[in-house]
Scaffold this motif. Structure first.
Motif, mmCIF file in Angstrom:
data_model
loop_
_atom_site.group_PDB
_atom_site.id
_atom_site.type_symbol
_atom_site.label_atom_id
_atom_site.label_comp_id
_atom_site.label_asym_id
_atom_site.label_seq_id
_atom_site.Cartn_x
_atom_site.Cartn_y
_atom_site.Cartn_z
ATOM 1 N N ARG A 123 -25.429 -33.306 -5.382
ATOM 2 C CA ARG A 123 -24.003 -33.088 -5.637
ATOM 3 C C ARG A 123 -23.128 -34.057 -4.856
ATOM 4 N NH1 ARG A 123 -23.906 -26.416 -5.403
ATOM 5 N NH2 ARG A 123 -24.565 -26.084 -7.580
ATOM 6 N N ARG A 124 -23.584 -34.432 -3.662
ATOM 7 C CA ARG A 124 -22.811 -35.355 -2.824
ATOM 8 C C ARG A 124 -23.148 -36.819 -3.096
ATOM 9 N NH1 ARG A 124 -20.309 -33.076 1.723
ATOM 10 N NH2 ARG A 124 -20.635 -30.814 1.920
ATOM 11 N N GLY A 125 -24.051 -37.062 -4.036
ATOM 12 C CA GLY A 125 -24.417 -38.428 -4.383
ATOM 13 C C GLY A 125 -25.387 -39.077 -3.427
ATOM 14 N N ARG A 126 -26.035 -38.274 -2.576
ATOM 15 C CA ARG A 126 -26.990 -38.823 -1.604
ATOM 16 C C ARG A 126 -28.410 -38.860 -2.142
ATOM 17 N NH1 ARG A 126 -24.767 -35.337 3.603
ATOM 18 N NH2 ARG A 126 -22.701 -36.336 3.724
ATOM 19 N N ALA A 127 -28.623 -38.277 -3.294
ATOM 20 C CA ALA A 127 -29.926 -38.288 -3.946
ATOM 21 C C ALA A 127 -29.693 -38.433 -5.440
ATOM 22 C CB ALA A 127 -30.691 -36.999 -3.647
ATOM 23 N N PRO A 128 -30.591 -39.101 -6.148
ATOM 24 C CA PRO A 128 -30.393 -39.304 -7.588
ATOM 25 C C PRO A 128 -30.558 -38.003 -8.369
ATOM 26 C CG PRO A 128 -32.565 -40.061 -6.927
ATOM 27 C CD PRO A 128 -31.838 -39.724 -5.660
ATOM 28 N N ALA A 131 -33.912 -36.354 -9.247
ATOM 29 C CA ALA A 131 -34.667 -35.569 -8.263
ATOM 30 C C ALA A 131 -34.778 -34.099 -8.651
ATOM 31 C CB ALA A 131 -34.028 -35.700 -6.884
ATOM 32 N N VAL A 132 -33.974 -33.643 -9.626
ATOM 33 C CA VAL A 132 -34.068 -32.240 -10.052
ATOM 34 C C VAL A 132 -35.431 -31.952 -10.672
ATOM 35 C CG1 VAL A 132 -31.587 -32.070 -10.450
ATOM 36 C CG2 VAL A 132 -33.107 -32.636 -12.359
ATOM 37 N N ASP A 133 -36.125 -33.003 -11.099
ATOM 38 C CA ASP A 133 -37.426 -32.830 -11.758
ATOM 39 C C ASP A 133 -38.563 -33.364 -10.888
ATOM 40 O OD1 ASP A 133 -38.727 -31.764 -13.976
ATOM 41 O OD2 ASP A 133 -38.953 -33.734 -14.918
ATOM 42 N N THR A 134 -38.358 -33.389 -9.588
ATOM 43 C CA THR A 134 -39.374 -33.902 -8.661
ATOM 44 C C THR A 134 -40.652 -33.065 -8.716
ATOM 45 O OG1 THR A 134 -37.656 -34.691 -7.161
ATOM 46 C CG2 THR A 134 -39.868 -34.422 -6.242
ATOM 47 N N LEU A 135 -41.786 -33.737 -8.616
ATOM 48 C CA LEU A 135 -43.073 -33.036 -8.563
ATOM 49 C C LEU A 135 -43.217 -32.379 -7.196
ATOM 50 C CD1 LEU A 135 -45.826 -32.368 -9.757
ATOM 51 C CD2 LEU A 135 -46.646 -34.588 -8.980
#
Length: 217
Positions: A123-128, A131-135
Motif C-alpha cells: 500500500r505504501r509502494g515499498r513492495a510490488p 507480491a500478493v501472490d508470493t509463494l
C-alpha cells in the motif's frame, strides 16, 4: 535381540509423539507428490496452497492449513531430522493438545502478521503489487515456535545458552536485510516463549549436567 530391543524403543518414541509423526508422514506424501509433478506446474500448484495475500483473502482457513502440509524445497529428510529433534520431544513433554496449540499459534499468528506487514508495504509502494501472490508454504513458523518453547524444558543455566543460540539463529537475519519471512520467524520464536502458561506442571526441567553424570556413572 539388541536389534529388536532398539526397534521397540524407536517405536515407543514414535508412539509418544503421534501428532509429530502423522504430520511428518503427510509431508512425506506431499513431497513425493511434488517430485512427480511437471516442473512448470509445481510452482503454480504451491502458490494455490500458500499463505500469500491472494489466497488468504479468498479462504484464510484453507490457506493456513494447506500451507502447513507442503515443503517448498522438496527435501523431506532434513525435516524428518528437525521434527525428531524438536517437535517429538515437545509433544512428548507437553502432550499432543498443548504441543499442537503452540504449533498453531506460531504458524497462524506469524503468517498473518508477516503478510499484514507485506500488505502495508504494498500500500505504501515499498513492495510490488505482484507480491500478493508470493509463494509462501512450509512449516518453519510452527517449528520456530516449538524450538523456542523447548527452552522451558531445559534447566538453568543451560536454558540461557539455548535461548542465546535460538535468538542468534532467528535474530541475526533481521540485522542483515530482513525479509517478511525473517520477521515471521522471529515473531514465531516470541510466540513460542509466550506459551509459558502451557508448560506449567509438565515435570522437572531437563538438566544436562545430571544426564552427563549418569552416563559417567
Amino acid at each position: 535381540m539388541r536389534i529388536v530391543g532398539g526397534l521397540s524403543r524407536v517405536w515407543a518414541y514414535v508412539r509418544g509423539a503421534p501428532g509429530t509423526y502423522v504430520w511428518l508422514g503427510v509431508l512425506f506424501v506431499t513431497t513425493v507428490a511434488l517430485h512427480h509433478m511437471p516442473p512448470e506446474f509445481e510452482e503454480h500448484f504451491l502458490r494455490r496452497r500458500s499463505t500469500n495475500l491472494h489466497e488468504l483473502s479468498r479462504d484464510p482457513v484453507r490457506a493456513l492449513v494447506a500451507s502447513a502440509m507442503w515443503i517448498e524445497s522438496g527435501h523431506w529428510v532434513p525435516y524428518a531430522f528437525l521434527y525428531t529433534v524438536f517437535h517429538a520431544p515437545a509433544e512428548r513433554w507437553l502432550g499432543t493438545a498443548r504441543w499442537l496449540a503452540v504449533c498453531a499459534l506460531a504458524h497462524v499468528v506469524a503468517s498473518l502478521v508477516s503478510e499484514g506487514m507485506l500488505l502495508e508495504a504494498i500500500r505504501r509502494g515499498r513492495a510490488p503489487y505482484a507480491a500478493v501472490d508470493t509463494l509462501d508454504v512450509g512449516v518453519s513458523y510452527a517449528l520456530a515456535g516449538v524450538i523456542a518453547v523447548l527452552a522451558y524444558r531445559i534447566a538453568a543455566p543451560w536454558r540461557y545458552a539455548y535461548l542465546l543460540a535460538v535468538t542468534a539463529v532467528f535474530g541475526l537475519p533481521l540485522a542483515a536485510g530482513p525479509t517478511f519471512t525473517d520477521v515471521g520467524h522471529f515473531l514465531a520464536v516470541l510466540l513460542g516463549l509466550a506459551c509459558y502458561p502451557l508448560v506449567r506442571g509438565r515435570g522437572k526441567a531437563w538438566n544436562p549436567k545430571e544426564t552427563l553424570a549418569g552416563l559417567r556413572g
